[in-house]
Design an enzyme around this catalytic site. Structure first.
Site, mmCIF file in Angstrom:
data_model
loop_
_atom_site.group_PDB
_atom_site.id
_atom_site.type_symbol
_atom_site.label_atom_id
_atom_site.label_comp_id
_atom_site.label_asym_id
_atom_site.label_seq_id
_atom_site.Cartn_x
_atom_site.Cartn_y
_atom_site.Cartn_z
ATOM 1 N N GLY A 1 -21.790 10.481 -9.487
ATOM 2 C CA GLY A 1 -20.785 10.418 -8.427
ATOM 3 C C GLY A 1 -20.182 11.769 -8.063
ATOM 4 C CD GLU A 2 -19.693 16.846 -11.386
ATOM 5 O OE1 GLU A 2 -20.436 17.811 -11.171
ATOM 6 O OE2 GLU A 2 -19.315 16.495 -12.522
ATOM 7 N NE ARG B 1 1.966 4.660 0.709
ATOM 8 C CZ ARG B 1 1.292 3.515 0.648
ATOM 9 N NH1 ARG B 1 1.916 2.372 0.849
ATOM 10 N NH2 ARG B 1 0.011 3.507 0.400
ATOM 11 C CE LYS C 1 10.118 -1.486 3.236
ATOM 12 N NZ LYS C 1 8.831 -0.842 3.597
ATOM 13 C CG HIS D 1 5.697 8.222 3.674
ATOM 14 N ND1 HIS D 1 5.721 7.027 4.356
ATOM 15 C CD2 HIS D 1 6.610 8.115 2.690
ATOM 16 C CE1 HIS D 1 6.601 6.231 3.788
ATOM 17 N NE2 HIS D 1 7.152 6.868 2.776
ATOM 18 N NE ARG E 1 7.845 -0.336 -0.372
ATOM 19 C CZ ARG E 1 6.821 -0.966 0.161
ATOM 20 N NH1 ARG E 1 6.319 -2.048 -0.397
ATOM 21 N NH2 ARG E 1 6.269 -0.528 1.277
ATOM 22 C CB THR F 1 0.254 -4.852 1.355
ATOM 23 O OG1 THR F 1 1.617 -4.679 1.767
ATOM 24 C CG2 THR F 1 0.014 -4.091 0.062
HETATM 25 C C1 R5P Z 1 7.287 2.687 3.986
HETATM 26 O O1 R5P Z 1 8.140 3.458 3.659
HETATM 27 C C2 R5P Z 1 6.235 2.964 5.018
HETATM 28 O O2 R5P Z 1 6.745 3.529 6.185
HETATM 29 C C3 R5P Z 1 5.498 1.690 5.349
HETATM 30 O O3 R5P Z 1 6.396 0.787 5.967
HETATM 31 C C4 R5P Z 1 4.939 1.046 4.133
HETATM 32 O O4 R5P Z 1 4.327 1.985 3.296
HETATM 33 C C5 R5P Z 1 3.938 -0.018 4.511
HETATM 34 O O5 R5P Z 1 3.448 -0.599 3.351
HETATM 35 P P1 R5P Z 1 3.024 -2.137 3.324
HETATM 36 O O6 R5P Z 1 2.142 -2.372 4.516
HETATM 37 O O7 R5P Z 1 2.271 -2.251 2.020
HETATM 38 O O8 R5P Z 1 4.266 -2.946 3.329
#
Ligand code: R5P
Length: 315
Positions: A38-39, A95, A191, A129, A193, A222
């Site tokens: 794989g290298e 992130r 939001k 990000h 998490r 996701t």
């Molecule tokens: C979060 O801070 C980012 O801006 C996105 O909202 C987030 O990373 C999206 O991740 P997921 O689709 O897994 O919720």
């Protein structure tokens, strides 16, 4: 522009090809192979001594994409390129940009260090990000904004009674700039998490009732952030819901979840390779970032201003 050479890694060759086509150039000749374990092995099959080299490679997982970019940078430096620019349409590992809990890594800084050590003289990227990741580099970073692609499109489509939604605090600046450009109201979603990859909508700050909505975000992984926002906004009485997302990572069953959701249309860019199965989903539409990157590369090569690009870029 004989001194300008554009090479592509294997993470998103379609975008690299589209960028070079826009510049009226062919992609530079290179060979990329994997040993049986794989290298990764790379060789430039043309002279790049003294050239202005641009290597196009997004660094989304698997980590081989990043490794391949590092090896390409190293090979270009050892081949005496005059200047080497890493063109990273999607800058992965961004992130993890601070120590939000004890004993964790800051991968965004780690990747910045790796890119510079490998030989990058300059970075061109889009919708980091967090914009302050630019400061993790002590080399020039040209940070492009996908709003240069999406905003004129939405302006042209004149969606009435529009509100722009930031699905979390992190995207508020992005959303505010869209709202300003589109003359729309701004709504924020509070939001939480509870765990990585899980999200909960706590509150909608602003009035979504009877509004057409545009949710803007830098990435969909996701899809949970996005889908939860769509559901919460629908429950709050929103009408048509659109999305604009720069980096469609769409891991696992994210694309199917979006297809089944109440979203009317999700606009994405091709900053990462998009599988054909995703392009078949009628609710997902891609606006290419090739023109924006081509213009940035051209201006970089000609030592022209890139910041002025944001005002003049029309796609
Ligand atoms: C979060 O801070 C980012 O801006 C996105 O909202 C987030 O990373 C999206 O991740 P997921 O689709 O897994 O919720």
């Amino acid at each position: 522009m004989s001194n300008l050479k554009i090479f592509s890694g294997r993470s998103n060759p379609e975008l690299a090809k589209a960028i070079s086509l826009k510049l009226g150039k062919k992609l530079g000749k290179r060979e990329l192979k994997n040993f049986s374990d794989g290298e990764i092995w790379v060789k430039y099959n043309e002279n790049i001594r003294g050239s202005d080299v641009f290597i196009v490679q997004s660094t989304n997982p698997p980590a081989d994409n990043l490794m391949e970019l590092l090896i390409m940078l190293d090979a270009a430096r050892r081949a005496s390129a005059k200047r080497i620019t890493a063109v990273i349409p999607y800058f992965g590992y961004a992130r993890q940009d601070r120590k939000d809990q004890p004993r964790v890594s800051i991968t965004a800084k780690l990747v910045a260090n790796l890119l510079v050590s490998a030989g990058a003289d300059r970075i061109i990227t889009m919708d980091l990000h967090a914009a302050q990741i630019q400061g993790f580099f002590d080399i020039p970073v040209d940070h492009l904004y996908s709003s240069a692609i999406f905003a004129p499109y939405f302006k042209q489509h004149r969606i009435k009674n529009l509100a722009v939604v930031s699905p979390d605090v992190g995207s508020i600046k992005l959303a505010r700039s869209y709202a300003k450009r589109l003359g729309a109201e701004l709504i924020l979603i509070d939001k939480r998490r509870p765990k990585p990859n899980q999200t909960e909508v706590m509150n909608i700050i602003g009035n979504a009732t009877n509004k057409n909505i545009l949710i803007v975000d830098d990435l969909i992984d996701t899809g949970n952030t996005f889908i939860n926002a769509v559901e919460a906004l629908k429950n709050a009485g929103a009408k048509d819901i659109y999305g604009a997302c720069t980096h469609p990572i769409l891991s696992g069953d994210a694309a199917e979840k979006i297809a089944k959701s109440d979203i009317k249309l999700l606009y994405i860019t091709d900053s990462v390779k998009i599988e054909k199965s995703i392009m078949k989903i009628k609710k997902i539409k891609c606006l290419s970032a090739a023109g924006l990157f081509a213009e940035a590369i051209y201006r970089c090569y000609k030592n022209k201003s890139i910041s002025s690009l944001f005002d003049v870029y029309k796609g």
